[in-house]
Design an enzyme around this catalytic site. Structure first.
Site, mmCIF file in Angstrom:
data_model
loop_
_atom_site.group_PDB
_atom_site.id
_atom_site.type_symbol
_atom_site.label_atom_id
_atom_site.label_comp_id
_atom_site.label_asym_id
_atom_site.label_seq_id
_atom_site.Cartn_x
_atom_site.Cartn_y
_atom_site.Cartn_z
ATOM 1 N N GLY A 84 57.206 27.583 33.036
ATOM 2 C CA GLY A 84 57.542 26.070 33.226
ATOM 3 C C GLY A 84 58.563 25.727 32.606
ATOM 4 C CB THR A 129 56.505 22.877 28.177
ATOM 5 O OG1 THR A 129 56.859 21.475 28.975
ATOM 6 C CG2 THR A 129 56.733 22.563 26.807
ATOM 7 C CB CYS A 140 58.380 13.842 25.923
ATOM 8 S SG CYS A 140 58.212 13.370 27.665
ATOM 9 C CG ASN A 187 62.856 15.703 27.736
ATOM 10 O OD1 ASN A 187 63.902 15.918 27.467
ATOM 11 N ND2 ASN A 187 62.170 16.127 28.761
#
EC number: 1.2.1.38
Lengths: 350, 350, 350, 350
Positions: free
Chosen positions: A16, A18, A155, A317
């Site tokens: 993903g 992140t 975030c 973020n």
């Protein structure tokens, strides 16, 4: 531990957005190495196919299933799964003796009722909530150091908390309205109509007018009742970046000098938080464009009539708002210098 | 036909990207009105929900299924379906007595074998190919006027053909390499990983290195053998726009003055093609940014050593590259002035 | 007036950003034609060199000096000069018998003291202030119709006023915080470090934290004291567009149904203002992306606790925020249908 | 040299775009420290005001004039001045005993006549040309190691040379057409109409149709006559990034396998050049988006009819295209490991 022996990390949800950022950071971390990039959907795919910018760092390494991963030899796990599906995995990892940083929302909120309210789910493992540390080192360094389970931080919550933490600690907040703008990577790697380029490009959408759910974290961590808080979330045209504009009504009049002292006291010791100077005025308020690719958080403010304060913060973020803070927490949990692997310069202009 | 009585049009595939652009144009067309916006997937949804910029023009109007649409009272159909699924619908509409403009690739290529080669499908209705007119008025105005079935034109083919049409007509082309860059709307309205904003934003991807399939149209319409042609397709950061850079090797030496004469002869009568002046030099080569929202095609060129010519063209892919040319063809087919509904000014700077 | 005889317009400052947009609109206005595009700095340059998207509309026409322009035969002048340098030109034009729409800030504020406060200048022609109509037709249609001098309206003021006009008229506003985001064209055509692409691209700068000077217009026109108002101005990554988020505290509790009635009453008759529906929720709040190139203003809102209202508006700053409203006012002043020349569809997605 | 004693560097032109990138790199270089950031125009200004992303790295450090700088104690100078004004400064620095990396074009071309042809200037110091090494380590590592003066490399030349270097070395090139696209930072930090955000944003301008002057470097370094070369330069919407598409006609037929061998032989030892795999096909051709902020160069290719080869390369123009290669050369000149300070990961997606 030998000098050449690194801590071993596994990443769940490594395909993903992140997950990719965790891999990007750990690719050059001197004391943590990734021993497994776990992904159900991408099992068998080379990491460099999904994350082509990381091809040279993970040559020959494929995504694996959980069962294929050397969990038991790992020291720490980063869990980058969607909320709801994270908690049970975390439990397994803890039982296997790993330290865990969970980047989902599952362990951010202490109270399962609050979790149910904002996420619409019964918490799968409320028994683990008490031991989980909220993973924002600037707020919670002490607990994180000794925790086996640390949550990631939303975030938008990260940007919001860092903007007003000094005021909250000083008990000066009468109320706060948070206006948060975020880049497209906040919505993750999965295609959707809302993130489809022709529609998302240069959009300025109000995603949530009053009460974005990251507000729950702000309220809990800063001990501010929800009645005093609101958070609007909008999109901005960028891939990375969160900017929080906090319109704070103070509960007592303050001079700008006093405000500076309060902010400096909190942040002068923080390696990743940078106060913006009052002069020149066009640099007073931070722009996320100034921190892309770095773990920095910029904070700047101005005062009006001694009672209204605009505090603005800016982060990347994926870094300070997710993977960066997660690695910062992991460093603390493993006894590594807090800044290790996270000192990359911002890429500006970009 | 009474002055106030408009031609009636139905649109198949009206919820897609090209369907939306047809609706945008026809919203203010003085002689064609949309009596049905047909969409399988969006049946029952208000047009203004899928195309929010058109809310005020289609108040109270929902997408309908084919069966619900007043096909038999319509004069013309625009078919904006994917290739392969278009041909059979076109046949039905023709049988129902409508004139048809088919924006898919199904009726662009005369030869079903060629179609099979490039699209990997057996042509569903080869019997209709002969009667279909290739819908680029600048190339084929005469046939379109009398056609019942006109194909749309590939957006990359439109830009490419308009760049080199005068040279091809004059028999001057030894070979051409076409370097085409396109905005994200070319890929349509359906979300995909490739068009996901974090990945698509500011990308410069080579989509096809040598032989984009729109080359088949260029070859057929300009009567140039494929051996003399190549077409590279890349992405550019924009939602709208196609730019074609045609590197032409001439088969005879020419002066710049002769080139100008050739281009002016072809294009001075064309309402939507605009030649770029040689001076000032920074305006010599067209930029799609200058035509957004309009039906214009810009063409500019420069000559090197009297034998190598760079011709650049720029269009808005949704307008001149799709819906605009389709309405232009429809105007011709219905005996309406060719430019009706298509004279909107470009929006610049934007 | 004969059917074929158009009103004659001259534009001062025609080489600038707003001047270009006036030309873009008037290029296809059926009842006003541009007889002179006046520019000191570009005198002698073809219009199509400075505004290349307009080349085909103004073939053979160059920018001229004021002295070269056929002022005395003109019916109306649009003045798109910087504030301070506009007022004296306006006076000359009025003396020459023209109607004038002045897009600078010079005739927006009734009180020369207020002008001095916000613009730091002694007003050059305070004697003309009384006769000037504030040029926002939605607010001031009656006065504009009979005025010889109409001011333009600040783009941020336009977005702000349209967001809260219905509430202000109904006397419901306790206080308002306006959070305004604007595209880069708001800063005009002159290069600067702040607008230099590498620095401006994707920036999210707080330009003014509390009190942008367009607040003076909002205060004056809505008769709201400055103490109840604040306006933050930020940049967003786009060339066109202003979005105003008005956080309104009402002075009395209201239901959402009552709010709808108030907004519908004001705006159902307005040709260019469009209320956003409450459903689907992602279309509730307007995005400037939906109005690019058009004269539309979108307005949407949501209510919280019956007392806090978020109203969001979106315009194209060069159109409804400047040249569009100016032509709309000119239409009224000249007795032309108000919407003439301004009905272009938004270009979306773009 | 003591372990803690770093080499001392001064930067001339430190306030510009490339100067900023040199500072960004050297901010965390373990063996070179910046002892003076020299700028005429910004003398006295804090570095963090001009380069706000670097505030924390250069606290308390201001730009200084040349005369104020500790030139004599420095080991190396980076000269980031415009061509023409660089050569004399370089001479002074060499006389003062410093090693010099000159990022201007002044020492890239060996022949002063060639310099005059492309840059329109008499070379100020032709006597120094012979000793200057062309500063692309992948091409010229040996000379750079022993040089006192190394030139920087044009960013478009860097991308072009790296694309075709293996073919050129193998003597396989019949002719090459280079199609180069560049982000806005290539034009530097000085505002201009062409780089003004409203006009530059999303532009796709042909800056030079046939013969960009970086061609002179390609011709000289690869020993290819100009008749066999052409280079088109266009803009793309990005701040950073250069993509070169090299359409190569080979002088002999080759298999894809042979091509791979040739490219691998040249690049497998290069720390910053990364070959793109043939599969999956959408990653075959590099996109500058994948290297932002890093010193990487990506190279990928495909073959058609065994005789035509498309090679694509992608770099970050400020890094590998300017400051990155400059520091890489400086590392070699100072006997530091070549990759020191340059190993930052690309920031993707961004």
């Amino acid at each position: 531990m030998h000098q050449n022996q690194k801590f071993k990390a596994v990443i769940l949800g490594a395909a993903g957005m992140t997950g990719g950022e965790l891999l990007r950071i750990l690719a050059r971390h001197s004391q943590i190495s990734v021993t497994a990039a776990i992904s159900k959907s991408k099992r068998g795919t080379p990491i460099g196919v999904t994350h082509p910018h990381l091809r040279s760092y993970f040559q020959g390494m494929n995504f694996v299933s959980y069962d294929e991963a050397p969990i038991n030899e790992a020291d720490i796990a980063f869990v980058a799964l969607p909320h709801g599906s994270s908690a049970n995995e975390v439990a397994k990892l803890l039982e296997a003796g790993l330290k865990v940083v969970d980047l989902s929302a599952d362990f951010r909120l202490n109270d399962p009722e609050v979790y149910r309210h904002w996420y619409g789910l019964d918490h799968p493992r409320p028994d683990l909530l008490e031991s989980a540390a909220y993973g924002l080192p600037e707020l919670n360094r002490g607990k994180i150091i000794s925790a086996n389970l640390t949550s990631g931080v939303g975030c938008n919550a990260t940007a919001s908390i860092l903007a007003i933490l000094p005021l909250a600690r000083a008990g000066l907040i009468e109320s706060v309205h948070l206006d948060v703008r975020a880049g497209s990577s906040e919505a993750g790697a999965r295609p959707s109509t809302g993130s489809h380029h022709p529609f998302r490009s240069r959009s300025a959408r109000i995603v949530e007018p009053f009460s974005h759910r990251h507000l729950a974290e702000v309220s809990q961590e800063l001990e501010l009742p929800l009645e005093k808080l609101s958070m609007r979330l909008s999109t901005m045209e960028a891939v990375r970046g969160v900017q929080a504009c906090a319109d704070v009504t103070l509960n007592t009049k303050l001079s700008e000098k006093e405000l500076w002292k309060i902010y400096r006291t909190t942040y002068s010791v923080e390696p990743f938080v940078e106060l913006c100077p009052a002069r020149p005025s066009h640099l007073r308020f931070p722009d996320p464009k100034l921190v892309w690719g770095s773990n920095k958080a910029l904070v700047g403010f101005a005062l009006k009539d001694d009672i209204h304060c605009l505090v603005v913060s800016a982060i990347d973020n994926l870094m300070k708002g997710a993977a960066g803070s997660a690695v910062q927490s992991a460093n603390l949990m493993l006894g590594i210098p807090e800044t290790e692997g996270l000192e990359m310069q911002p890429v500006y202009p970009a």
